[in-house]
Design an enzyme around this catalytic site. Structure first.
Site, PDB file in Angstrom:
ATOM      1  N   GLY A   1     -62.216  -8.360 -81.942  1.00 26.24           N
ATOM      2  CA  GLY A   1     -61.865  -7.742 -80.671  1.00 26.24           C
ATOM      3  C   GLY A   1     -60.780  -8.462 -79.889  1.00 26.24           C
ATOM      4  O   GLY A   1     -60.500  -8.087 -78.753  1.00 26.24           O
ATOM      5  N   GLN A   2     -60.175  -9.479 -80.468  1.00 28.21           N
ATOM      6  CA  GLN A   2     -59.171 -10.184 -79.680  1.00 28.21           C
ATOM      7  C   GLN A   2     -57.934  -9.336 -79.476  1.00 28.21           C
ATOM      8  O   GLN A   2     -57.593  -8.507 -80.316  1.00 28.21           O
ATOM      9  CB  GLN A   2     -58.803 -11.492 -80.377  1.00 28.21           C
ATOM     10  CG  GLN A   2     -59.946 -12.497 -80.324  1.00 28.21           C
ATOM     11  CD  GLN A   2     -59.732 -13.625 -81.290  1.00 28.21           C
ATOM     12  OE1 GLN A   2     -58.757 -14.347 -81.175  1.00 28.21           O
ATOM     13  NE2 GLN A   2     -60.618 -13.733 -82.245  1.00 28.21           N
ATOM     14  N   ARG A   3     -57.275  -9.573 -78.351  1.00 30.69           N
ATOM     15  CA  ARG A   3     -56.144  -8.741 -77.959  1.00 30.69           C
ATOM     16  C   ARG A   3     -55.160  -8.495 -79.094  1.00 30.69           C
ATOM     17  O   ARG A   3     -54.790  -7.357 -79.389  1.00 30.69           O
ATOM     18  CB  ARG A   3     -55.403  -9.413 -76.796  1.00 30.69           C
ATOM     19  CG  ARG A   3     -55.788  -8.907 -75.446  1.00 30.69           C
ATOM     20  CD  ARG A   3     -55.144  -7.567 -75.147  1.00 30.69           C
ATOM     21  NE  ARG A   3     -53.695  -7.664 -75.057  1.00 30.69           N
ATOM     22  CZ  ARG A   3     -53.042  -8.312 -74.111  1.00 30.69           C
ATOM     23  NH1 ARG A   3     -53.702  -8.918 -73.164  1.00 30.69           N
ATOM     24  NH2 ARG A   3     -51.736  -8.348 -74.098  1.00 30.69           N
TER      25      ARG A   3
ATOM     26  N   ILE B   1     -55.407  -8.489 -82.203  1.00 32.44           N
ATOM     27  CA  ILE B   1     -55.778  -7.678 -83.372  1.00 32.44           C
ATOM     28  C   ILE B   1     -56.363  -6.321 -82.989  1.00 32.44           C
ATOM     29  O   ILE B   1     -56.724  -5.524 -83.845  1.00 32.44           O
ATOM     30  CB  ILE B   1     -56.753  -8.434 -84.313  1.00 32.44           C
ATOM     31  CG1 ILE B   1     -57.957  -8.977 -83.550  1.00 32.44           C
ATOM     32  CG2 ILE B   1     -56.036  -9.548 -85.042  1.00 32.44           C
ATOM     33  CD1 ILE B   1     -58.936  -9.709 -84.452  1.00 32.44           C
ATOM     34  N   ARG B   2     -56.438  -6.019 -81.675  1.00 34.68           N
ATOM     35  CA  ARG B   2     -56.985  -4.716 -81.267  1.00 34.68           C
ATOM     36  C   ARG B   2     -56.138  -3.551 -81.779  1.00 34.68           C
ATOM     37  O   ARG B   2     -56.644  -2.459 -81.960  1.00 34.68           O
ATOM     38  CB  ARG B   2     -57.072  -4.635 -79.744  1.00 34.68           C
ATOM     39  CG  ARG B   2     -58.433  -5.036 -79.223  1.00 34.68           C
ATOM     40  CD  ARG B   2     -58.446  -5.039 -77.724  1.00 34.68           C
ATOM     41  NE  ARG B   2     -58.862  -6.334 -77.220  1.00 34.68           N
ATOM     42  CZ  ARG B   2     -58.653  -6.753 -75.977  1.00 34.68           C
ATOM     43  NH1 ARG B   2     -58.007  -5.994 -75.128  1.00 34.68           N
ATOM     44  NH2 ARG B   2     -59.075  -7.940 -75.604  1.00 34.68           N
TER      45      ARG B   2
END
Lengths: 235, 187
Positions: free
Chosen positions: B75-77, B79-80
């Site tokens: 869920g990190q920015r 890799i969203r």
């Protein structure tokens, strides 16, 4: 002969009526049997439903009506979402667990708050006194008394009908006839006053949609700023 | 002979009850919402050693006669943007929220509203897990529903479930809802 002609006229009149789209909301305390009722109407088994803490809807055709019913969670902590659906509803189905005598006071308060709402007052209400199959279930007259229903609906000018029923005894074609009867009553009342209701709902929903759109845009903007800031922080 | 065996096999399978239905579920949410912990909880595994997910995890869970293939995607920015690649033929969307991280409610709401617009998720039921209810500062599920403007999602059923992936509380209730949704959809 005359009645035959009258019938034909009626039939022609009905045939010429346009198809009307109508939205209803199904509310009531948790465990009253809202989802079971909705499932029964839809023709699915009303057993094994999980408590709703949210929203679902069904669509059905009834005569010249295309009906959408919003089934809303009834738990104390999720009731706050109900108000968001008031603007677009033509009528209300309020489900009561007639066997839960201890919660009648809570039911009464909830209903009073509902009918008092400016986007609800004046709209027709169908009360389903559900769970009549259970021992100790209050009869129609007792439910009316417990909820002070007469006073409540008169005060807020809501046309009202109460139907004792049990949602779980059958579904689809075998659904409790009282539920069917109640639903037909509600649609009949809506049809009688359709133009005025339609106008009111158009006005209310347009306002609500505009507010929602605005809120959405503002949030998108705020989040964009936050994202930019955190992006700058990285470098 | 082969034919006969095949026929026999299908008869036996029918007697055993129909084959397990497979479903594809994606688990999304901001970083540190508790997706991987939840996934491990669903699969009844130990939950004490979790590190931020860079790619994805997948586990199969058997429940109510279904085989649920649950995809947990980081869920990190940064890799969203890859979320979209995982959304094809999804039967159910689970969105996880850190209920104690009020500062990020707007961000998570925005991500969700962008996400559900994806055509692969049209009318896919949505389960929101209001996670980390074990923390004293956690917001209630109803407040979160309000904060995320869930009421504006009218094209699909949605449910919000308070839970703690750490203690396991509420997780099973969420799964029961998923299964009740699937049963009514498949009929």
């Amino acid at each position: 002969m005359y009645s035959l002609m009258a019938n034909c006229c009626n039939w022609l009149k009905r045939w010429r009526e346009p198809i009307r789209k109508v939205t209803l909301i199904m509310v009531g305390l948790d465990n009253a049997g809202k989802t079971a009722t909705v499932k029964g109407i839809q023709g699915e088994s009303p057993e094994d439903v999980a408590p709703t803490v949210g929203f679902s809807k069904i669509d059905l055709k009834q005569g010249r009506f295309e009906v959408t019913i919003f089934d809303l969670g009834g738990g104390k902590r999720i009731r706050g979402i109900w108000k968001n659906y008031y603007a677009e509803s033509y009528g209300i189905i309020f489900v009561v667990d007639s066997s839960d005598v201890e919660r009648m006071e809570e039911t009464k308060e909830t209903m009073s708050e509902l009918l008092r709402h400016p986007k609800i007052s004046g709209k027709p209400v169908l009360v389903l006194a559900n769970k009549q199959d259970k021992e100790g279930a209050l009869a129609e007259a007792d439910v009316i008394e417990c909820l002070s229903l007469e006073k409540l609906v008169n005060e807020h000018k809501c046309l009202c009908q109460i139907e004792p029923c049990s949602a779980i005894i059958g579904y689809g074609k075998k659904i409790d006839k009282s539920i069917k009867k109640g639903l037909l009553w509600l649609l009949h009342i809506i049809a009688k006053d359709f133009d005025a209701l339609y106008e009111r709902i158009q006005k209310d929903t347009t306002e609500q949609k505009a507010a929602e759109e605005q809120e959405k845009r503002e949030r998108a903007e705020r989040v964009r700023k936050i994202r930019e800031e955190s992006y700058l922080c990285i470098f | 002979m082969g034919e006969v065996q095949k026929g026999l096999l299908s008869v036996i399978q029918k007697l055993k009850g129909s084959e397990e239905q497979e479903l594809r579920i994606v688990l999304l949410g901001l970083d540190n919402a508790g997706k991987t912990t939840l996934l491990k909880r669903l699969a009844s595994e130990e939950v004490n050693t979790i590190t931020p997910t860079q790619g994805f995890n997948i586990k199969s869970v058997h429940s109510h006669g279904f085989k649920l293939n649950v995809w947990d995607i980081g869920g990190q920015r940064a890799i969203r943007t890859y979320w979209k690649k995982y959304l094809g033929s999804t039967d159910m969307l689970i969105y996880v929220i850190d209920s104690a991280d009020q500062k990020r409610f707007e961000e998570t709401g925005q991500e969700l509203s962008e996400l559900v617009e994806d055509e692969n998720l049209t009318s896919v039921p949505l389960l929101v897990f209001a996670n980390k209810q074990d923390l004293a500062t956690a917001s209630s599920a109803a407040d979160i529903a309000e904060g995320l403007n869930l009421h504006t999602y009218r094209d699909r059923p949605w449910q919000i479930q308070a839970c703690s992936a750490l203690s396991g509380e509420g997780v099973q209730d969420g799964m029961n809802w998923i299964c009740s949704q699937i049963t009514s959809r498949k009929k």
